[in-house]
Scaffold this motif. Structure first.
Motif, mmCIF file in Angstrom:
data_model
loop_
_atom_site.group_PDB
_atom_site.id
_atom_site.type_symbol
_atom_site.label_atom_id
_atom_site.label_comp_id
_atom_site.label_asym_id
_atom_site.label_seq_id
_atom_site.Cartn_x
_atom_site.Cartn_y
_atom_site.Cartn_z
ATOM 1 N N GLU A 50 -4.734 16.620 -8.748
ATOM 2 C CA GLU A 50 -4.115 17.070 -7.503
ATOM 3 C C GLU A 50 -4.385 16.065 -6.384
ATOM 4 O O GLU A 50 -5.153 15.130 -6.537
ATOM 5 N N GLY A 51 -3.724 16.317 -5.247
ATOM 6 C CA GLY A 51 -4.112 15.615 -4.037
ATOM 7 C C GLY A 51 -3.122 14.620 -3.497
ATOM 8 O O GLY A 51 -1.912 14.684 -3.744
ATOM 9 N N LEU A 52 -3.665 13.677 -2.738
ATOM 10 C CA LEU A 52 -2.882 12.756 -1.923
ATOM 11 C C LEU A 52 -2.003 11.839 -2.755
ATOM 12 O O LEU A 52 -2.482 11.107 -3.619
ATOM 13 N N LEU A 53 -0.715 11.886 -2.458
ATOM 14 C CA LEU A 53 0.247 10.966 -3.065
ATOM 15 C C LEU A 53 1.193 10.503 -1.975
ATOM 16 O O LEU A 53 1.717 11.317 -1.215
ATOM 17 N N LEU A 54 1.399 9.200 -1.890
ATOM 18 C CA LEU A 54 2.336 8.634 -0.922
ATOM 19 C C LEU A 54 3.656 8.355 -1.621
ATOM 20 O O LEU A 54 3.695 7.726 -2.672
ATOM 21 N N LEU A 55 4.736 8.832 -1.015
ATOM 22 C CA LEU A 55 6.084 8.570 -1.510
ATOM 23 C C LEU A 55 6.828 7.784 -0.434
ATOM 24 O O LEU A 55 6.801 8.158 0.743
ATOM 25 N N THR A 56 7.473 6.709 -0.828
ATOM 26 C CA THR A 56 8.155 5.869 0.154
ATOM 27 C C THR A 56 9.280 5.094 -0.511
ATOM 28 O O THR A 56 9.370 5.040 -1.734
ATOM 29 N N ASN A 57 10.147 4.508 0.309
ATOM 30 C CA ASN A 57 11.143 3.555 -0.187
ATOM 31 C C ASN A 57 10.850 2.150 0.336
ATOM 32 O O ASN A 57 11.695 1.263 0.246
ATOM 33 N N ASP A 58 9.645 1.965 0.863
ATOM 34 C CA ASP A 58 9.202 0.675 1.393
ATOM 35 C C ASP A 58 8.435 -0.063 0.287
ATOM 36 O O ASP A 58 7.240 0.151 0.091
ATOM 37 N N GLY A 59 9.147 -0.917 -0.429
ATOM 38 C CA GLY A 59 8.539 -1.613 -1.555
ATOM 39 C C GLY A 59 7.414 -2.549 -1.161
ATOM 40 O O GLY A 59 6.438 -2.701 -1.898
ATOM 41 N N LYS A 60 7.524 -3.163 0.011
ATOM 42 C CA LYS A 60 6.495 -4.113 0.448
ATOM 43 C C LYS A 60 5.171 -3.401 0.699
ATOM 44 O O LYS A 60 4.111 -3.854 0.249
ATOM 45 N N LEU A 61 5.213 -2.265 1.403
ATOM 46 C CA LEU A 61 3.980 -1.530 1.661
ATOM 47 C C LEU A 61 3.380 -1.022 0.358
ATOM 48 O O LEU A 61 2.169 -1.100 0.142
ATOM 49 N N ALA A 62 4.222 -0.488 -0.526
ATOM 50 C CA ALA A 62 3.727 0.018 -1.804
ATOM 51 C C ALA A 62 3.045 -1.099 -2.592
ATOM 52 O O ALA A 62 1.965 -0.895 -3.167
ATOM 53 N N HIS A 63 3.655 -2.277 -2.602
ATOM 54 C CA HIS A 63 3.071 -3.407 -3.318
ATOM 55 C C HIS A 63 1.705 -3.761 -2.754
ATOM 56 O O HIS A 63 0.738 -3.998 -3.505
ATOM 57 N N ASN A 64 1.596 -3.793 -1.427
ATOM 58 C CA ASN A 64 0.316 -4.138 -0.801
ATOM 59 C C ASN A 64 -0.756 -3.101 -1.099
ATOM 60 O O ASN A 64 -1.919 -3.441 -1.325
ATOM 61 N N LEU A 65 -0.376 -1.836 -1.102
ATOM 62 C CA LEU A 65 -1.344 -0.775 -1.399
ATOM 63 C C LEU A 65 -1.864 -0.866 -2.825
ATOM 64 O O LEU A 65 -3.035 -0.556 -3.091
ATOM 65 N N LEU A 66 -0.988 -1.275 -3.739
ATOM 66 C CA LEU A 66 -1.328 -1.253 -5.159
ATOM 67 C C LEU A 66 -1.824 -2.599 -5.683
ATOM 68 O O LEU A 66 -2.329 -2.664 -6.810
ATOM 69 N N SER A 67 -1.715 -3.651 -4.886
ATOM 70 C CA SER A 67 -2.106 -4.973 -5.349
ATOM 71 C C SER A 67 -3.597 -5.021 -5.686
ATOM 72 O O SER A 67 -4.439 -4.663 -4.855
ATOM 73 N N PRO A 68 -3.948 -5.469 -6.900
ATOM 74 C CA PRO A 68 -5.365 -5.573 -7.267
ATOM 75 C C PRO A 68 -6.148 -6.486 -6.338
ATOM 76 O O PRO A 68 -7.358 -6.326 -6.171
ATOM 77 N N ARG A 69 -5.465 -7.441 -5.719
ATOM 78 C CA ARG A 69 -6.158 -8.381 -4.830
ATOM 79 C C ARG A 69 -6.571 -7.743 -3.510
ATOM 80 O O ARG A 69 -7.469 -8.245 -2.829
ATOM 81 N N LYS A 70 -5.917 -6.638 -3.140
ATOM 82 C CA LYS A 70 -6.214 -6.003 -1.852
ATOM 83 C C LYS A 70 -7.447 -5.099 -1.925
ATOM 84 O O LYS A 70 -8.092 -4.839 -0.908
ATOM 85 N N HIS A 71 -7.760 -4.572 -3.117
ATOM 86 C CA HIS A 71 -8.909 -3.671 -3.299
ATOM 87 C C HIS A 71 -8.881 -2.511 -2.305
ATOM 88 O O HIS A 71 -9.895 -2.194 -1.671
#
Length: 246
Positions: free
Chosen positions: A111-132
């Protein structure tokens, strides 16, 4: 984003129907641009400057949308599936037409927090392994979580496939002793391996029986949201997310 775009494309993007349905709206004089009835659905308009109304209702244009959902158990973090219900099935038509997708995933039983968006750039930055980007979970765990576990997580634990995790921050909230001890904890990790939280506890011989994500980066779950509920991010929440992934 282009400064101007076709009227029918903009109205379709904001949920007023298909191109053919919008053409009918225009034909019957239901669409006004800057107070003037429009007769051409292909008219080029500037969504940032032109005032558009359909049947008297103002049209609010957004290029991107950012939705916080309190994901319930039993739905999967996907845009479509032939067998399972997805998080997109929980969305109403007011946001469904934006073609959002989950920024990351939660297991079906989490359960819990899930972000849904159509902003691919933000999603990529959030999920990038380099960003931690840190993600914090609340969990209930069968077994007695100890300070030794805290230290092990701080060093990184070896998963069942041999991978050694990055250091995790484990906080023990409560331990219920007895025949079947139950521990309540919070765990912050900075990567997103498959079933990672569950596998980290398996590595120290314990079983996660309940899991909820409570934060991602600066974004914290709104506990006023019921399971399956959602809302748009506030400006401050969005700014915090963007600033934290630069």
């Amino acid at each position: 984003m282009k400064a101007t775009q076709r009227l029918d494309k903009l109205l379709a993007h904001t949920g007023w129907g298909t191109r053919s349905e919008i053409k009918k709206l225009v034909k019957r004089g239901a669409v006004l641009v800057n107070g003037t009835v429009v007769k051409d659905s292909g008219l080029q308009i500037d969504p940032q400057k032109d005032k558009i109304r359909v049947d008297g209702e103002p049209v609010e244009y957004k290029e991107f949308i950012y939705i916080m959902m309190n994901k319930p158990q039993g739905v999967i973090s996907a845009t479509e599936d032939v067998r399972e219900r997805t998080v997109l099935d929980l969305l109403g038509p007011e946001v469904g037409h934006f073609r959002v997708f989950p920024a990351g995933r939660l297991d079906k039983d989490t359960e819990g927090l899930l972000l849904l968006t159509n902003d691919g750039k933000l999603a990529h930055n959030l999920l990038s392994p380099r960003k931690h980007v840190p993600k914090t979970y609340y969990a209930e765990v069968e077994g007695k979580v100890t300070e030794e576990d805290v230290e092990a997580f701080k060093r990184g634990v070896r998963l069942d496939d041999g991978y050694v995790t990055l250091p995790g921050e484990l906080v023990i909230l409560d331990v219920k002793d007895g025949e079947r001890p139950l521990s309540k904890i919070e765990l912050t990790i900075r990567e997103g391996k498959f079933h990672q939280v569950k596998r980290m506890f398996q590595a120290v011989d314990k079983l996660v029986v309940y899991l909820q994500r409570i934060s991602m980066g600066t974004l914290r779950l709104d506990h006023h949201l019921p399971l399956g509920g959602y809302r748009e991010l506030t400006e401050d929440e969005l700014k915090g997310l963007k600033d934290g992934t630069l």
